[in-house]
Write a protein that holds these residues in place. Sequence first.
Motif, PDB file in Angstrom:
ATOM      1  N   ALA A 104       0.838  -1.207   0.000  1.00  0.00           N
ATOM      2  CA  ALA A 104       0.000   0.000   0.000  1.00  0.00           C
ATOM      3  C   ALA A 104       0.871   1.254   0.000  1.00  0.00           C
ATOM      4  CB  ALA A 104      -0.933  -0.008   1.212  1.00  0.00           C
ATOM      5  N   TRP A 105       1.925   1.275   0.813  1.00  0.00           N
ATOM      6  CA  TRP A 105       2.834   2.425   0.843  1.00  0.00           C
ATOM      7  C   TRP A 105       3.467   2.628  -0.531  1.00  0.00           C
ATOM      8  CZ3 TRP A 105       3.827   5.865   4.809  1.00  0.00           C
ATOM      9  CH2 TRP A 105       3.295   5.549   6.057  1.00  0.00           C
ATOM     10  N   ARG A 106       3.891   1.531  -1.159  1.00  0.00           N
ATOM     11  CA  ARG A 106       4.503   1.639  -2.491  1.00  0.00           C
ATOM     12  C   ARG A 106       3.499   2.155  -3.523  1.00  0.00           C
ATOM     13  NH1 ARG A 106       6.400  -3.740  -1.511  1.00  0.00           N
ATOM     14  NH2 ARG A 106       8.306  -3.560  -0.324  1.00  0.00           N
ATOM     15  N   ALA A 107       2.281   1.663  -3.457  1.00  0.00           N
ATOM     16  CA  ALA A 107       1.253   2.082  -4.409  1.00  0.00           C
ATOM     17  C   ALA A 107       0.964   3.579  -4.302  1.00  0.00           C
ATOM     18  CB  ALA A 107      -0.030   1.276  -4.186  1.00  0.00           C
ATOM     19  N   LEU A 108       1.137   4.133  -3.112  1.00  0.00           N
ATOM     20  CA  LEU A 108       0.922   5.559  -2.895  1.00  0.00           C
ATOM     21  C   LEU A 108       2.204   6.373  -3.096  1.00  0.00           C
ATOM     22  CD1 LEU A 108      -1.375   5.269   0.216  1.00  0.00           C
ATOM     23  CD2 LEU A 108      -2.029   6.086  -2.046  1.00  0.00           C
ATOM     24  N   ASN A 109       3.262   5.704  -3.556  1.00  0.00           N
ATOM     25  CA  ASN A 109       4.554   6.345  -3.797  1.00  0.00           C
ATOM     26  C   ASN A 109       5.123   6.964  -2.512  1.00  0.00           C
ATOM     27  OD1 ASN A 109       6.692   6.888  -5.514  1.00  0.00           O
ATOM     28  ND2 ASN A 109       5.907   8.903  -6.070  1.00  0.00           N
ATOM     29  N   LEU A 110       4.953   6.253  -1.393  1.00  0.00           N
ATOM     30  CA  LEU A 110       5.417   6.731  -0.094  1.00  0.00           C
ATOM     31  C   LEU A 110       6.396   5.755   0.570  1.00  0.00           C
ATOM     32  CD1 LEU A 110       2.034   8.095   1.274  1.00  0.00           C
ATOM     33  CD2 LEU A 110       4.010   9.443   0.527  1.00  0.00           C
ATOM     34  N   GLU A 111       7.077   4.961  -0.234  1.00  0.00           N
ATOM     35  CA  GLU A 111       8.004   3.967   0.312  1.00  0.00           C
ATOM     36  C   GLU A 111       9.117   4.624   1.122  1.00  0.00           C
ATOM     37  OE1 GLU A 111       9.834   0.220   1.070  1.00  0.00           O
ATOM     38  OE2 GLU A 111       7.813   0.912   0.719  1.00  0.00           O
ATOM     39  N   GLU A 112       9.630   5.747   0.658  1.00  0.00           N
ATOM     40  CA  GLU A 112      10.707   6.434   1.383  1.00  0.00           C
ATOM     41  C   GLU A 112      10.221   6.905   2.758  1.00  0.00           C
ATOM     42  OE1 GLU A 112      13.609  10.319   0.946  1.00  0.00           O
ATOM     43  OE2 GLU A 112      12.778   9.416  -0.868  1.00  0.00           O
ATOM     44  N   VAL A 113       9.015   7.425   2.822  1.00  0.00           N
ATOM     45  CA  VAL A 113       8.436   7.852   4.100  1.00  0.00           C
ATOM     46  C   VAL A 113       8.268   6.642   5.009  1.00  0.00           C
ATOM     47  CG1 VAL A 113       6.406   8.878   5.212  1.00  0.00           C
ATOM     48  CG2 VAL A 113       7.261   9.826   3.056  1.00  0.00           C
ATOM     49  N   ARG A 114       7.761   5.526   4.467  1.00  0.00           N
ATOM     50  CA  ARG A 114       7.574   4.311   5.265  1.00  0.00           C
ATOM     51  C   ARG A 114       8.895   3.844   5.854  1.00  0.00           C
ATOM     52  NH1 ARG A 114       8.614  -0.679   5.612  1.00  0.00           N
ATOM     53  NH2 ARG A 114       9.763  -0.662   3.663  1.00  0.00           N
ATOM     54  N   CYS A 115       9.945   3.841   5.044  1.00  0.00           N
ATOM     55  CA  CYS A 115      11.263   3.404   5.520  1.00  0.00           C
ATOM     56  C   CYS A 115      11.773   4.312   6.631  1.00  0.00           C
ATOM     57  CB  CYS A 115      12.260   3.364   4.365  1.00  0.00           C
ATOM     58  SG  CYS A 115      11.970   2.033   3.195  1.00  0.00           S
ATOM     59  N   ASP A 116      11.596   5.618   6.487  1.00  0.00           N
ATOM     60  CA  ASP A 116      12.018   6.562   7.530  1.00  0.00           C
ATOM     61  C   ASP A 116      11.272   6.300   8.830  1.00  0.00           C
ATOM     62  OD1 ASP A 116      13.763   7.775   5.755  1.00  0.00           O
ATOM     63  OD2 ASP A 116      12.432   9.476   5.341  1.00  0.00           O
ATOM     64  N   LEU A 117       9.968   6.091   8.741  1.00  0.00           N
ATOM     65  CA  LEU A 117       9.160   5.838   9.941  1.00  0.00           C
ATOM     66  C   LEU A 117       9.485   4.480  10.561  1.00  0.00           C
ATOM     67  CD1 LEU A 117       5.709   7.246   8.788  1.00  0.00           C
ATOM     68  CD2 LEU A 117       7.362   8.327  10.328  1.00  0.00           C
ATOM     69  N   ALA A 118       9.814   3.507   9.743  1.00  0.00           N
ATOM     70  CA  ALA A 118      10.133   2.166  10.248  1.00  0.00           C
ATOM     71  C   ALA A 118      11.436   2.162  11.043  1.00  0.00           C
ATOM     72  CB  ALA A 118      10.214   1.171   9.099  1.00  0.00           C
ATOM     73  N   ARG A 119      12.304   3.144  10.811  1.00  0.00           N
ATOM     74  CA  ARG A 119      13.595   3.210  11.506  1.00  0.00           C
ATOM     75  C   ARG A 119      13.514   3.813  12.907  1.00  0.00           C
ATOM     76  NH1 ARG A 119      15.575   3.496   6.287  1.00  0.00           N
ATOM     77  NH2 ARG A 119      15.611   5.711   5.829  1.00  0.00           N
ATOM     78  N   VAL A 120      12.429   4.509  13.216  1.00  0.00           N
ATOM     79  CA  VAL A 120      12.345   5.171  14.520  1.00  0.00           C
ATOM     80  C   VAL A 120      12.119   4.146  15.627  1.00  0.00           C
ATOM     81  CG1 VAL A 120      11.528   7.322  13.515  1.00  0.00           C
ATOM     82  CG2 VAL A 120       9.876   5.697  14.408  1.00  0.00           C
ATOM     83  N   GLY A 121      12.501   4.515  16.831  1.00  0.00           N
ATOM     84  CA  GLY A 121      12.438   3.583  17.948  1.00  0.00           C
ATOM     85  C   GLY A 121      11.137   3.598  18.724  1.00  0.00           C
ATOM     86  N   SER A 122      10.346   4.655  18.583  1.00  0.00           N
ATOM     87  CA  SER A 122       9.097   4.720  19.342  1.00  0.00           C
ATOM     88  C   SER A 122       8.081   5.586  18.597  1.00  0.00           C
ATOM     89  CB  SER A 122       9.348   5.322  20.726  1.00  0.00           C
ATOM     90  OG  SER A 122       9.644   6.707  20.619  1.00  0.00           O
ATOM     91  N   ALA A 123       6.849   5.521  19.046  1.00  0.00           N
ATOM     92  CA  ALA A 123       5.796   6.321  18.429  1.00  0.00           C
ATOM     93  C   ALA A 123       6.077   7.814  18.591  1.00  0.00           C
ATOM     94  CB  ALA A 123       4.439   5.958  19.038  1.00  0.00           C
TER      95      ALA A 123
END
Length: 71
Positions: A22-41
């Motif tokens: 879904a993230w890729r389909a919305l062309n937001l893969e880079e944003v997803r990767c950045d958010l996936a790297r964080v340690g907490s909400a």
Amino acid sequence: MCGRLDEDGGHPVLKCKQVKEAWRALNLEEVRCDLARVGSAVEMEGILKLEPKVQVIVVMLLWLSRGERNK
């Protein structure tokens, strides 16, 4: 959503195979990767640095994917 037993809090919204698509389909893969790297909400404040239109899409995607997981 995918039935993994070792899911952490970020899995259903950022790491699940179906959610990644879904993230890729919305062309937001880079944003997803950045958010996936964080340690907490709390560290997801990077969302606030995005364009307002992108912020809305990201928040809705996070909300919908988490809601789908909770069904």
